[in-house]
Design an enzyme around this catalytic site. Structure first.
Site, PDB file in Angstrom:
ATOM      1  N   ASP A  32      43.354 -13.240 -87.945  1.00 20.25           N
ATOM      2  CA  ASP A  32      43.255 -13.758 -86.590  1.00 20.25           C
ATOM      3  C   ASP A  32      42.077 -13.162 -85.815  1.00 20.25           C
ATOM      4  O   ASP A  32      42.065 -13.142 -84.599  1.00 20.25           O
ATOM      5  CB  ASP A  32      44.566 -13.516 -85.831  1.00 20.25           C
ATOM      6  CG  ASP A  32      44.879 -12.038 -85.717  1.00 20.25           C
ATOM      7  OD1 ASP A  32      44.201 -11.231 -86.385  1.00 20.25           O
ATOM      8  OD2 ASP A  32      45.794 -11.687 -84.951  1.00 20.25           O
ATOM      9  N   HIS A 237      17.554 -13.560-101.923  1.00 21.30           N
ATOM     10  CA  HIS A 237      18.558 -13.498-100.857  1.00 21.30           C
ATOM     11  C   HIS A 237      19.421 -12.236-100.958  1.00 21.30           C
ATOM     12  O   HIS A 237      20.634 -12.281-100.790  1.00 21.30           O
ATOM     13  CB  HIS A 237      19.443 -14.761-100.877  1.00 21.30           C
ATOM     14  CG  HIS A 237      18.690 -15.994-100.502  1.00 21.30           C
ATOM     15  ND1 HIS A 237      19.137 -17.262-100.775  1.00 21.30           N
ATOM     16  CD2 HIS A 237      17.504 -16.152 -99.869  1.00 21.30           C
ATOM     17  CE1 HIS A 237      18.251 -18.145-100.328  1.00 21.30           C
ATOM     18  NE2 HIS A 237      17.251 -17.495 -99.776  1.00 21.30           N
ATOM     19  N   ASP A 254      13.195  -8.498 -94.613  1.00 23.60           N
ATOM     20  CA  ASP A 254      13.114  -9.825 -94.003  1.00 23.60           C
ATOM     21  C   ASP A 254      14.173  -9.851 -92.922  1.00 23.60           C
ATOM     22  O   ASP A 254      15.371  -9.970 -93.203  1.00 23.60           O
ATOM     23  CB  ASP A 254      13.370 -10.907 -95.066  1.00 23.60           C
ATOM     24  CG  ASP A 254      13.202 -12.318 -94.515  1.00 23.60           C
ATOM     25  OD1 ASP A 254      13.156 -12.486 -93.284  1.00 23.60           O
ATOM     26  OD2 ASP A 254      13.134 -13.258 -95.335  1.00 23.60           O
ATOM     27  N   ASP A 265      11.481 -14.721 -87.462  1.00 22.92           N
ATOM     28  CA  ASP A 265      11.736 -14.621 -88.907  1.00 22.92           C
ATOM     29  C   ASP A 265      10.537 -13.901 -89.519  1.00 22.92           C
ATOM     30  O   ASP A 265       9.481 -14.515 -89.700  1.00 22.92           O
ATOM     31  CB  ASP A 265      11.901 -16.043 -89.471  1.00 22.92           C
ATOM     32  CG  ASP A 265      12.208 -16.056 -90.964  1.00 22.92           C
ATOM     33  OD1 ASP A 265      12.417 -14.983 -91.547  1.00 22.92           O
ATOM     34  OD2 ASP A 265      12.225 -17.165 -91.547  1.00 22.92           O
ATOM     35  N   HIS A 344       9.440 -20.110-104.161  1.00 21.72           N
ATOM     36  CA  HIS A 344       9.882 -20.781-102.925  1.00 21.72           C
ATOM     37  C   HIS A 344       8.694 -21.432-102.235  1.00 21.72           C
ATOM     38  O   HIS A 344       7.564 -21.301-102.671  1.00 21.72           O
ATOM     39  CB  HIS A 344      10.611 -19.793-102.005  1.00 21.72           C
ATOM     40  CG  HIS A 344       9.792 -18.609-101.574  1.00 21.72           C
ATOM     41  ND1 HIS A 344       8.726 -18.711-100.713  1.00 21.72           N
ATOM     42  CD2 HIS A 344       9.869 -17.290-101.902  1.00 21.72           C
ATOM     43  CE1 HIS A 344       8.214 -17.514-100.502  1.00 21.72           C
ATOM     44  NE2 HIS A 344       8.875 -16.626-101.229  1.00 21.72           N
ATOM     45  N   HIS A 348       8.527 -22.892 -93.286  1.00 23.95           N
ATOM     46  CA  HIS A 348       9.486 -23.853 -92.728  1.00 23.95           C
ATOM     47  C   HIS A 348       9.350 -23.822 -91.218  1.00 23.95           C
ATOM     48  O   HIS A 348       8.783 -22.889 -90.656  1.00 23.95           O
ATOM     49  CB  HIS A 348      10.913 -23.465 -93.153  1.00 23.95           C
ATOM     50  CG  HIS A 348      11.265 -22.033 -92.861  1.00 23.95           C
ATOM     51  ND1 HIS A 348      11.679 -21.602 -91.625  1.00 23.95           N
ATOM     52  CD2 HIS A 348      11.214 -20.911 -93.638  1.00 23.95           C
ATOM     53  CE1 HIS A 348      11.899 -20.288 -91.662  1.00 23.95           C
ATOM     54  NE2 HIS A 348      11.608 -19.837 -92.862  1.00 23.95           N
ATOM     55  N   HIS A 355      15.906 -21.931 -90.147  1.00 23.89           N
ATOM     56  CA  HIS A 355      15.319 -23.063 -90.873  1.00 23.89           C
ATOM     57  C   HIS A 355      15.525 -24.251 -89.946  1.00 23.89           C
ATOM     58  O   HIS A 355      16.557 -24.914 -89.973  1.00 23.89           O
ATOM     59  CB  HIS A 355      15.991 -23.276 -92.230  1.00 23.89           C
ATOM     60  CG  HIS A 355      15.723 -22.135 -93.175  1.00 23.89           C
ATOM     61  ND1 HIS A 355      16.427 -21.915 -94.316  1.00 23.89           N
ATOM     62  CD2 HIS A 355      14.806 -21.139 -93.129  1.00 23.89           C
ATOM     63  CE1 HIS A 355      15.967 -20.831 -94.939  1.00 23.89           C
ATOM     64  NE2 HIS A 355      14.988 -20.350 -94.225  1.00 23.89           N
ATOM     65  N   GLU A 378       4.839 -17.659 -95.292  1.00 29.13           N
ATOM     66  CA  GLU A 378       5.508 -16.565 -95.989  1.00 29.13           C
ATOM     67  C   GLU A 378       5.375 -16.608 -97.517  1.00 29.13           C
ATOM     68  O   GLU A 378       6.376 -16.752 -98.227  1.00 29.13           O
ATOM     69  CB  GLU A 378       6.988 -16.531 -95.606  1.00 29.13           C
ATOM     70  CG  GLU A 378       7.722 -17.865 -95.703  1.00 29.13           C
ATOM     71  CD  GLU A 378       9.224 -17.714 -95.443  1.00 29.13           C
ATOM     72  OE1 GLU A 378       9.844 -16.825 -96.050  1.00 29.13           O
ATOM     73  OE2 GLU A 378       9.764 -18.496 -94.639  1.00 29.13           O
ATOM     74  N   TYR A 382       7.332 -12.178-106.883  1.00 27.51           N
ATOM     75  CA  TYR A 382       8.556 -11.460-107.260  1.00 27.51           C
ATOM     76  C   TYR A 382       8.536 -11.290-108.773  1.00 27.51           C
ATOM     77  O   TYR A 382       8.725 -12.266-109.505  1.00 27.51           O
ATOM     78  CB  TYR A 382       9.781 -12.255-106.798  1.00 27.51           C
ATOM     79  CG  TYR A 382       9.623 -12.727-105.371  1.00 27.51           C
ATOM     80  CD1 TYR A 382       9.973 -11.908-104.298  1.00 27.51           C
ATOM     81  CD2 TYR A 382       9.049 -13.977-105.091  1.00 27.51           C
ATOM     82  CE1 TYR A 382       9.780 -12.322-102.993  1.00 27.51           C
ATOM     83  CE2 TYR A 382       8.847 -14.393-103.784  1.00 27.51           C
ATOM     84  CZ  TYR A 382       9.220 -13.569-102.742  1.00 27.51           C
ATOM     85  OH  TYR A 382       9.011 -13.979-101.448  1.00 27.51           O
ATOM     86  N   ARG A 400       6.708  -9.912-100.101  1.00 26.41           N
ATOM     87  CA  ARG A 400       6.574 -11.115 -99.268  1.00 26.41           C
ATOM     88  C   ARG A 400       6.028 -10.670 -97.927  1.00 26.41           C
ATOM     89  O   ARG A 400       6.368  -9.576 -97.452  1.00 26.41           O
ATOM     90  CB  ARG A 400       7.928 -11.829 -99.095  1.00 26.41           C
ATOM     91  CG  ARG A 400       7.828 -13.059 -98.175  1.00 26.41           C
ATOM     92  CD  ARG A 400       9.055 -13.996 -98.208  1.00 26.41           C
ATOM     93  NE  ARG A 400      10.284 -13.417 -97.739  1.00 26.41           N
ATOM     94  CZ  ARG A 400      11.265 -13.002 -98.519  1.00 26.41           C
ATOM     95  NH1 ARG A 400      11.167 -13.119 -99.833  1.00 26.41           N
ATOM     96  NH2 ARG A 400      12.347 -12.456 -98.022  1.00 26.41           N
ATOM     97  N   GLU A 402       5.590 -12.400 -94.090  1.00 25.42           N
ATOM     98  CA  GLU A 402       6.008 -13.597 -93.341  1.00 25.42           C
ATOM     99  C   GLU A 402       5.740 -13.440 -91.855  1.00 25.42           C
ATOM    100  O   GLU A 402       6.218 -12.499 -91.229  1.00 25.42           O
ATOM    101  CB  GLU A 402       7.523 -13.835 -93.555  1.00 25.42           C
ATOM    102  CG  GLU A 402       8.081 -14.959 -92.703  1.00 25.42           C
ATOM    103  CD  GLU A 402       9.545 -15.283 -93.002  1.00 25.42           C
ATOM    104  OE1 GLU A 402      10.285 -14.363 -93.401  1.00 25.42           O
ATOM    105  OE2 GLU A 402       9.926 -16.457 -92.831  1.00 25.42           O
TER     106      GLU A 402
HETATM  107  N1  GLY Z   1      14.782 -15.328 -93.763  1.00 24.60           N
HETATM  108  C1  GLY Z   1      14.862 -16.628 -94.238  1.00 24.60           C
HETATM  109  C2  GLY Z   1      13.556 -17.146 -94.590  1.00 24.60           C
HETATM  110  O1  GLY Z   1      12.600 -16.424 -94.643  1.00 24.60           O
HETATM  111  O2  GLY Z   1      13.377 -18.314 -94.764  1.00 24.60           O
HETATM  112 MN    MN Z   2      12.423 -14.636 -93.553  1.00 24.69          MN
HETATM  113 MN    MN Z   3      11.394 -17.768 -93.352  1.00 25.15          MN
END
Ligand code: GLY
Ligand code: MN
Ligand code: MN
Length: 432
Positions: A32, A237, A254, A265, A344, A348, A355, A378, A382, A400, A402
């Site tokens: 709950d 992830h 990230d 982001d 990837h 975005h 996103h 970004e 990897y 990465r 970004e």
């Molecule tokens: N943190 C999610 C992305 O970079 O798209």
């Molecule tokens: Mn990100």
């Molecule tokens: Mn991102």
């Protein structure tokens, strides 16, 4: 006062239409207890109303009221447990609804509100099956009422077709909020570089970052923060964040803040309490080169697709140079061999959702960006520990970088420029 977005939405609706937009419901965490409430982005964008279980009905041609809000009514006992409610009166006085009712009354009012509208804007399958059911049943009943002069809507249209196009273009006010979200997170990344050292747990760094988000007025992270040391940086992830940081390893963070419902982001990768090793530096410089070259492409008219392809070219050529891939870059790209290390997309849209909404294609073609859009840039590499046929020195390295980038009339503005990304800047903060 109703928000200007609401007036614009009404202007873009087909004539003789009604729109129904639900707010987010509360989400159970376990038994709950509930997650902290986060309003549905579309609903908040139009209404600015932040209470759960609400429904907005927008009927530009309805004389009794163009804008109706259904809300949880005032209830002193419940408010003691869960906090103050605006109630029916507040919905009208503070949020500019022409009419407001308790949300329990929605099914009974639906027939009257839909009138004889030809189109109903409603996002069927939008995550509220109870409301889907109420609306579908009402339409079925209306079909039976034809001899009484009542007609059911002929079309059900996803309001996202209008709303998501509006949300894609940020106003000056929205850009200011996004800049704040970006500044809060940029500062937190810089502090993490100063703070992280061998022996710490990843979650200690996560805690610092999220402390700084809250301390500076953000609602919290805009998505689950990724804090991955060493080989964990190669897991896209990774959110467990519970491993120990080790000397000589890189740390990939990230993490972005949500400020007034707008997200930042940001990803930065840096050595844990020291300096980049030579192989780490080689990978880092390659990713940074791709990140900077792709960012420089940003201006009205360019497509995210063209930017992504450029990132693939730069990274693939670089990987051949470093011996991670072997062969002719053009052929490696055609055969998608680069995807082993760069799997990837380059970026975005960014906004109320990390996103964010908005179409990436128009008429079946990649869409050109325009001033007022915000996106991430970004690229990353990897390199799995057990990748075959690669120089050992690169095993387990993940990088990465970004940034969040606003398209301006003649180019771009990096919203996250306060987060260090040049090697010298980073090492000035990480060296012990
Ligand atoms: N943190 C999610 C992305 O970079 O798209
Ligand atoms: Mn990100
Ligand atoms: Mn991102």
């Amino acid at each position: 006062m109703p928000r200007p977005q609401l007036a614009e939405f009404m202007r873009r609706m087909e004539p003789n239409s009604v729109a129904i937009l639900p707010g987010a419901r509360e989400a159970t965490r376990s038994n709950d207890t509930e997650y902290r409430y986060r309003q549905d982005s579309d609903f908040y964008y139009l209404t600015g109303f932040n209470e759960p279980e609400s429904i907005a009905v927008i009927a530009p041609a309805r004389e009794e009221g163009r804008y109706t809000l259904f809300v949880r009514p005032r209830d002193p006992e419940k408010e003691t447990w869960t906090g103050r409610r605006s109630g029916v009166e507040g919905a009208k006085e503070k949020y500019g609804a022409d009419e407001a009712f308790a949300v329990e009354e929605f099914p009974a009012k639906l027939l009257d509100l839909m009138g004889n509208a030809r189109n109903l804007y409603y996002r069927i399958g939008g995550g509220n099956p109870d409301l889907d059911d109420t609306i579908v049943r009402q339409i079925a009943r209306m079909r039976m009422m034809i001899r009484r002069g009542i007609t059911a809507p002929q079309a059900i249209i996803d309001p996202g077709a209008i709303l998501h196009e509006m949300r894609l273009f940020k106003t000056e006010d929205e850009i200011a909020l996004m800049q704040r979200a970006a500044d809060i997170a940029s500062e937190a990344h810089a502090e993490a570089m100063k703070f992280a050292r061998p022996g710490m747990k990843e979650y200690e760094v996560e805690a610092l970052i999220e402390y700084l988000f809250r301390k500076n007025g953000a609602a919290g992270p805009a998505y689950s923060s990724i804090v991955g040391g060493g080989v964990n940086a190669t897991i896209l992830h990774y959110i467990n964040n519970d491993a120990t940081l080790r000397d000589g390893e890189l740390l990939l963070i990230d993490a972005g803040a949500e400020y007034e419902t707008y997200a930042s982001d940001i990803t930065r990768t840096f050595p844990v309490g020291g300096r980049f090793t030579a192989p780490q530096r080689e990978i880092y410089e390659l990713v940074l080169d791709a990140q900077e070259q792709c960012t420089e492409m940003v201006k009205p008219g360019v497509t995210l697709e063209a930017m992504h392809l450029r990132s693939v070219e730069i990274l693939t050529e670089g990987m051949v140079r470093l011996g991670l891939l072997e062969g002719d870059p053009a052929k490696l790209i055609e055969e998608e061999k680069y995807k082993k290390f760069y799997m990837h997309r380059l970026g975005h849209y960014l906004g109320m959702d990390v996103h964010d909404v908005g179409g990436y294609h128009k008429d079946g073609q990649p869409r050109a960006v325009e001033a007022g859009m915000v996106m991430t840039v970004e690229p990353g590499l990897y390199i799995s520990e057990d990748a075959e046929d690669i120089p050992d020195k690169y095993r387990g390295i993940g990088v990465r970088i970004e940034d969040d980038v606003l398209v301006t009339p003649d180019g771009y503005r990096v919203l996250t420029s306060k987060a260090p990304k040049q090697i010298e800047e980073i090492e000035a903060l990480t060296a012990r």
